[in-house]
Design a protein around this motif. Sequence first.
Motif, short mmCIF file in Angstrom:
data_model
loop_
_atom_site.label_atom_id
_atom_site.label_comp_id
_atom_site.label_asym_id
_atom_site.label_seq_id
_atom_site.Cartn_x
_atom_site.Cartn_y
_atom_site.Cartn_z
N GLN A 65 0.82 -1.21 0.00
CA GLN A 65 0.00 0.00 0.00
C GLN A 65 0.86 1.26 0.00
O GLN A 65 0.55 2.23 -0.68
N ARG A 66 1.95 1.23 0.76
CA ARG A 66 2.85 2.40 0.75
C ARG A 66 3.46 2.61 -0.63
O ARG A 66 3.61 3.73 -1.09
N TRP A 69 0.77 4.05 -2.91
CA TRP A 69 0.57 5.48 -2.62
C TRP A 69 1.72 6.32 -3.18
O TRP A 69 1.51 7.41 -3.69
N ARG A 73 1.36 9.38 -6.18
CA ARG A 73 1.69 10.77 -5.89
C ARG A 73 2.24 11.43 -7.15
O ARG A 73 3.07 10.84 -7.84
#
Length: 123
Positions: A65-66, A69, A73
Amino acid sequence: MTAAPVDRGAQAERTRLAWRRTALAMTVVSLLIVRLALHAGITPVRAAALVVACGVWVFFLIVAQRRIWSLARPAESTPDGAPEQPPVNAAVRSPALAAVSCLAMALVGVALTVDLWSLPLWR
């Protein structure tokens, strides 16, 4: 003849989708390990395998998930207008942690297989 324009957004989208597919595959493996461990009853080895499998699964979901994300960005630009390159550390760390998670899940599977080898599971 002109070269086709490069769409850098498509590359990031494909990478995000690949991380999502890998997270889904890890979820399926975790569920299969839980099913296998609970099929023949709980022993200390199977309970430990369940705890480790669930921990590795949660760890992998956080890493994935990181990374998703960070790929979603928008790219920041430097003062001269050129896109800023992400640090190499971020691009190397997530796949390395994912590989460690997959290796840990494989070791849990091997431990369960060795533990369940003598049981007649398929009658």
